[in-house]
Write a protein that holds these residues in place. Sequence first.
Motif, PDB file in Angstrom:
ATOM      1  N   LEU A  77      -6.510  -7.287   7.747  1.00  0.00           N
ATOM      2  CA  LEU A  77      -6.791  -8.426   6.754  1.00  0.00           C
ATOM      3  C   LEU A  77      -5.947  -9.870   7.543  1.00  0.00           C
ATOM      4  CD1 LEU A  77      -7.243  -9.757   4.060  1.00  0.00           C
ATOM      5  CD2 LEU A  77      -4.859  -9.283   3.713  1.00  0.00           C
ATOM      6  N   ARG A 102      -9.251 -15.851   0.688  1.00  0.00           N
ATOM      7  CA  ARG A 102     -10.464 -16.644   0.673  1.00  0.00           C
ATOM      8  C   ARG A 102     -10.052 -17.850  -0.400  1.00  0.00           C
ATOM      9  NH1 ARG A 102     -14.494 -17.589  -1.988  1.00  0.00           N
ATOM     10  NH2 ARG A 102     -13.926 -16.408  -3.908  1.00  0.00           N
ATOM     11  N   ALA A 135      -7.868  -9.890   0.196  1.00  0.00           N
ATOM     12  CA  ALA A 135      -8.654 -10.634   0.807  1.00  0.00           C
ATOM     13  C   ALA A 135      -9.311 -11.789   0.058  1.00  0.00           C
ATOM     14  CB  ALA A 135      -9.982  -9.665   1.684  1.00  0.00           C
ATOM     15  N   GLU A 136      -9.466 -11.325  -1.302  1.00  0.00           N
ATOM     16  CA  GLU A 136     -10.047 -12.404  -2.097  1.00  0.00           C
ATOM     17  C   GLU A 136      -9.171 -13.453  -2.394  1.00  0.00           C
ATOM     18  OE1 GLU A 136     -13.052 -13.057  -3.540  1.00  0.00           O
ATOM     19  OE2 GLU A 136     -12.200 -14.405  -5.146  1.00  0.00           O
ATOM     20  N   TYR A 139      -6.429  -4.133  -1.010  1.00  0.00           N
ATOM     21  CA  TYR A 139      -6.656  -5.045   0.288  1.00  0.00           C
ATOM     22  C   TYR A 139      -7.886  -5.883  -0.042  1.00  0.00           C
ATOM     23  CZ  TYR A 139      -2.976  -4.228   3.420  1.00  0.00           C
ATOM     24  OH  TYR A 139      -1.629  -4.136   3.866  1.00  0.00           O
ATOM     25  N   ARG A 140      -8.941  -5.323  -1.077  1.00  0.00           N
ATOM     26  CA  ARG A 140     -10.028  -6.112  -1.171  1.00  0.00           C
ATOM     27  C   ARG A 140      -9.407  -7.195  -2.049  1.00  0.00           C
ATOM     28  NH1 ARG A 140     -13.141  -6.645  -5.362  1.00  0.00           N
ATOM     29  NH2 ARG A 140     -12.026  -5.425  -6.814  1.00  0.00           N
ATOM     30  N   ILE A 141      -8.653  -7.137  -2.861  1.00  0.00           N
ATOM     31  CA  ILE A 141      -7.968  -8.109  -3.814  1.00  0.00           C
ATOM     32  C   ILE A 141      -7.253  -9.094  -2.814  1.00  0.00           C
ATOM     33  CG2 ILE A 141      -6.531  -8.590  -5.432  1.00  0.00           C
ATOM     34  CD1 ILE A 141      -8.809  -7.300  -6.621  1.00  0.00           C
ATOM     35  N   ARG A 184      -7.563   0.575  -0.291  1.00  0.00           N
ATOM     36  CA  ARG A 184      -8.708  -0.183   0.043  1.00  0.00           C
ATOM     37  C   ARG A 184      -8.858  -1.488  -0.933  1.00  0.00           C
ATOM     38  NH1 ARG A 184     -10.743   3.777   2.949  1.00  0.00           N
ATOM     39  NH2 ARG A 184     -11.989   4.804   1.237  1.00  0.00           N
ATOM     40  N   GLU A 185      -8.756  -0.993  -2.358  1.00  0.00           N
ATOM     41  CA  GLU A 185      -8.894  -1.727  -3.531  1.00  0.00           C
ATOM     42  C   GLU A 185      -7.877  -2.851  -3.643  1.00  0.00           C
ATOM     43  OE1 GLU A 185     -11.204  -1.805  -5.662  1.00  0.00           O
ATOM     44  OE2 GLU A 185     -10.154  -3.131  -7.240  1.00  0.00           O
ATOM     45  N   SER A 240       0.791  -1.405  -0.015  1.00  0.00           N
ATOM     46  CA  SER A 240       0.019   0.082   0.112  1.00  0.00           C
ATOM     47  C   SER A 240       0.824   1.310   0.172  1.00  0.00           C
ATOM     48  CB  SER A 240      -1.033   0.059   1.128  1.00  0.00           C
ATOM     49  OG  SER A 240      -0.227   0.238   2.298  1.00  0.00           O
TER      50      SER A 240
END
Length: 241
Positions: free
Chosen positions: A200, A182, A178-179, A174-176, A171-172, A162
Amino acid sequence: MLLVERLCVRYGPLEAVRGVGFALREGEALALIGPNGAGKTSVLRGLLGLARAEGRVVLEGQELKGRSPEALLRLGLVLVPEGRALFPGLSVEDNLLLGGFTRFRRGENLGPDLERVYALFPRLKERRRQLAGTLSGGEQQMLAIGRALMARPRILLLDEPSLGLAPLMVREIYRILAELKRQGVTLLLVEQNAKMALSLADRGLVLEAGEVALEGPAELLRQDRRVVEAYLGLAREVEEG
Ligand SMILES: Nc1ncnc2c1ncn2[C@@H]1O[C@H](COP(=O)(O)OP(=O)(O)OP(=O)(O)O)[C@@H](O)[C@H]1O
Ligand SMILES: [Mg+2]
């Protein structure tokens, strides 16, 4: 999955990493946080054999010492380095394909991986013919992560993903991440942005002057007075301007 024991990294007389140890379980995200110069990057470089290191690094029972960077890549250890290290004069797509080079050489088809990366990062697909050097900072970070994914990492090591990015882009990214978590990718996340990293991660490790100062579940570290004062409090002040 990954075990690091008594890791030491020296640069001449300077002991940058002094006896750091931790374990990383499969599917877990571990955040390595700490101030500038604490030795975070050196831990990553030491465990990958990119800096001369002492200690033991064991991946699923196999000792990693002395293995080539390519061998580590084949074992699934993939680094997204600080500063991203892209090829600025090559297109987005060529940068991605280079990330899968050792797999390509073994005769594997990279097409499905390219599609997977483009599905995660539609911005990269739109810019597939654009030169990497002309991407924005956030897009370059996406490309660096995308390129690492082309090697099919089992453990993705990220050094300050970051850094220098605007809050929306952070945030974008970190969204990735997190995906990816998953999807079962194990993450070792080096960050100065302790707030994002600990949100995270499952567990965190605070490095100070080359040593582990504090470690525990991310949830507890987020509430730890010392962490809040040293890292999270400051982050809040910066955010609030
Ligand atoms: N190649 C090198 N030669 C000599 N000293 C180095 C080298 N790389 C790092 N160091 C020193 O080792 C210490 C740890 O550096 P390192 O880059 O690991 O810290 P860091 O925690 O990643 O910091 P930052 O948050 O600023 O990235 C620092 O004092 C740094 O100056
Ligand atoms: Mg660093």
